[in-house]
Enzyme design. Structure first.
Site, mmCIF file in Angstrom:
data_model
loop_
_atom_site.group_PDB
_atom_site.id
_atom_site.type_symbol
_atom_site.label_atom_id
_atom_site.label_comp_id
_atom_site.label_asym_id
_atom_site.label_seq_id
_atom_site.Cartn_x
_atom_site.Cartn_y
_atom_site.Cartn_z
ATOM 1 N N ARG A 1 0.844 -1.200 0.000
ATOM 2 C CA ARG A 1 0.000 0.000 0.000
ATOM 3 C C ARG A 1 0.874 1.244 0.000
ATOM 4 N NH1 ARG A 1 -3.447 0.727 4.623
ATOM 5 N NH2 ARG A 1 -4.642 2.183 3.381
ATOM 6 N N LYS B 1 2.605 -7.033 11.997
ATOM 7 C CA LYS B 1 1.883 -7.335 10.752
ATOM 8 C C LYS B 1 2.194 -8.750 10.252
ATOM 9 C CE LYS B 1 1.032 -5.132 6.324
ATOM 10 N NZ LYS B 1 0.811 -3.801 5.748
ATOM 11 N N ARG C 1 -2.765 4.861 13.452
ATOM 12 C CA ARG C 1 -1.700 4.349 14.352
ATOM 13 C C ARG C 1 -2.158 4.426 15.791
ATOM 14 N NH1 ARG C 1 2.820 8.136 11.607
ATOM 15 N NH2 ARG C 1 2.166 7.602 9.518
HETATM 16 C C1 BTN Z 1 0.206 -3.832 2.267
HETATM 17 O O1 BTN Z 1 1.050 -2.956 2.036
HETATM 18 O O2 BTN Z 1 -0.159 -4.053 3.413
HETATM 19 C C2 BTN Z 1 -0.380 -4.638 1.146
HETATM 20 C C3 BTN Z 1 0.550 -5.733 0.707
HETATM 21 C C4 BTN Z 1 -0.001 -6.603 -0.418
HETATM 22 C C5 BTN Z 1 1.032 -7.574 -0.923
HETATM 23 C C6 BTN Z 1 0.464 -8.551 -1.893
HETATM 24 S S1 BTN Z 1 1.578 -9.867 -2.237
HETATM 25 C C7 BTN Z 1 0.548 -10.418 -3.521
HETATM 26 C C8 BTN Z 1 0.006 -9.200 -4.225
HETATM 27 N N1 BTN Z 1 0.877 -8.776 -5.289
HETATM 28 C C9 BTN Z 1 1.455 -7.609 -5.022
HETATM 29 O O3 BTN Z 1 2.285 -7.027 -5.759
HETATM 30 N N2 BTN Z 1 1.030 -7.135 -3.835
HETATM 31 C C10 BTN Z 1 0.050 -8.024 -3.246
#
Ligand code: BTN
Length: 326
Positions: A122, A187, A323
């Site tokens: 994100r 996380k 947060r």
């Molecule tokens: C976050 O930042 O919390 C979201 C992370 C999401 C990661 C997943 S891994 C599979 C899919 N492909 C990506 O490039 N990102 C999501």
């Protein structure tokens, strides 16, 4: 040449002689050695070589296995799966799923990878994606009603991820608005939704999920800029990625179907039961603006509620970050 045959041969963590591997793969012993060097370089896996005994992986490895995952699914779930790709390496499963959407694939198309070279998180962050340790998953789905109909979807997906994790033995999972899955304040999984199509009508959504399964030992963890934990730590034991993937599909696909009809409302109670910030002092960051208050749950459409000295305020996803107040 794909890495799979030789990796599959040594995945058990036992010694395999160069001669045995050469015979198995129909190549020379030198070709075996070169392949193993390449695997080490590309995957970061550590392969030991001992004179007289052969080669072995420093730790056994469970590769993702399409047949095993599909076999573990009940028929009604299997019927929701319209495509299922497993890649050894990909830039981003989300990027690939968005491409499939443009190429005409529809709801229920799944892309999973052993490793991502440009995993997306994100707010423009990278998602650290070492080989063979975690789950990098994207599902394609279609919704009518445009962006507005998607409100609360990422929260609902969090409930599916939490249910799958509980199924494989992780107790004490929490959710952090809007879409983090946490354990002991750290996380465990992240969710990234990306959309193509008509923002006011029919759109296709890629539901990207990254779950840290067994990260310990990966040098890449140094690049993670927030407190993290993996399933192995949270469950207190090694967990099968194929089993976790089957559990994820089992909860996620019916949830997406239900979300189409009912939106977030039917998952609201389950989300609230997992709300790890409820009643805690929090700060909400909207660009340069900071709002302090007490987290008061979410609305039936998934907006965050915060009780502030000025009264109860609502926040919607997007660029808002939540947060714990220090
Ligand atoms: C976050 O930042 O919390 C979201 C992370 C999401 C990661 C997943 S891994 C599979 C899919 N492909 C990506 O490039 N990102 C999501």
């Amino acid at each position: 040449m794909s890495l799979s045959p030789i990796l599959r041969a040594i995945a058990d963590g036992e010694f395999h002689s160069g001669e045995e591997l050469a015979r198995l793969l129909g190549v020379s012993r030198t070709a075996v050695w070169k392949q193993l060097q390449k695997i080490q370089a590309q995957t970061g896996l550590s392969i030991e070589s001992v004179k007289g005994r052969g080669y072995r992986l420093a730790e056994p490895l469970e590769l993702l296995d399409r047949e095993a995952v599909v076999a573990a699914l009940a028929e009604p779930i299997r019927s929701l799966l319209t495509g299922f790709e497993i890649h050894e390496e990909i830039d981003s499963t989300n990027r690939a799923a968005l491409q499939r959407a443009q190429d005409g694939s529809g709801r229920g198309h799944i892309i999973v990878a052993e490793r991502q070279t440009a995993g997306r998180g994100r707010r423009g962050r990278q998602w650290v994606s070492p080989f063979g340790r975690n789950i990098y998953f994207s599902a394609l789905w279609e919704f009518d009603g445009g962006a507005a109909a998607l409100e609360g979807l990422s929260l609902a997906v969090g409930v599916a991820v939490a249910s799958a994790l509980k199924d494989v033995g992780v107790a004490g999972i929490g959710l952090k608005w809007p879409n983090d899955v946490v354990w002991d304040g750290r996380k465990l999984a992240g969710i990234l939704l990306e959309m193509v199509g008509d923002a006011a009508g029919r759109c296709q959504v890629v539901i990207g999920i990254g779950i840290n399964v067994a990260m310990a030992g990966s040098e890449q963890t140094a690049a993670i800029d927030q407190p993290w934990v993996d399933v192995a730590t949270a469950a207190g034991r090694r967990v099968s990625r194929n089993q976790l993937l089957a559990a994820l599909l089992t909860y996620l696909l019916p949830l997406l179907q239900r979300f189409e009809r009912e939106g977030f409302a039917s998952t609201h109670a389950e989300w609230s039961a997992l709300d790890s910030f409820f009643g805690r002092d929090v700060s909400v960051h909207l660009g340069e603006t900071l709002v302090l208050g007490q987290a008061a749950g979410v609305t039936s459409t998934g907006a965050l509620l915060v009780d502030t000295p000025q009264g109860r305020q609502q926040f919607h996803g997007g660029e808002v970050s939540l947060r714990l107040a220090l």
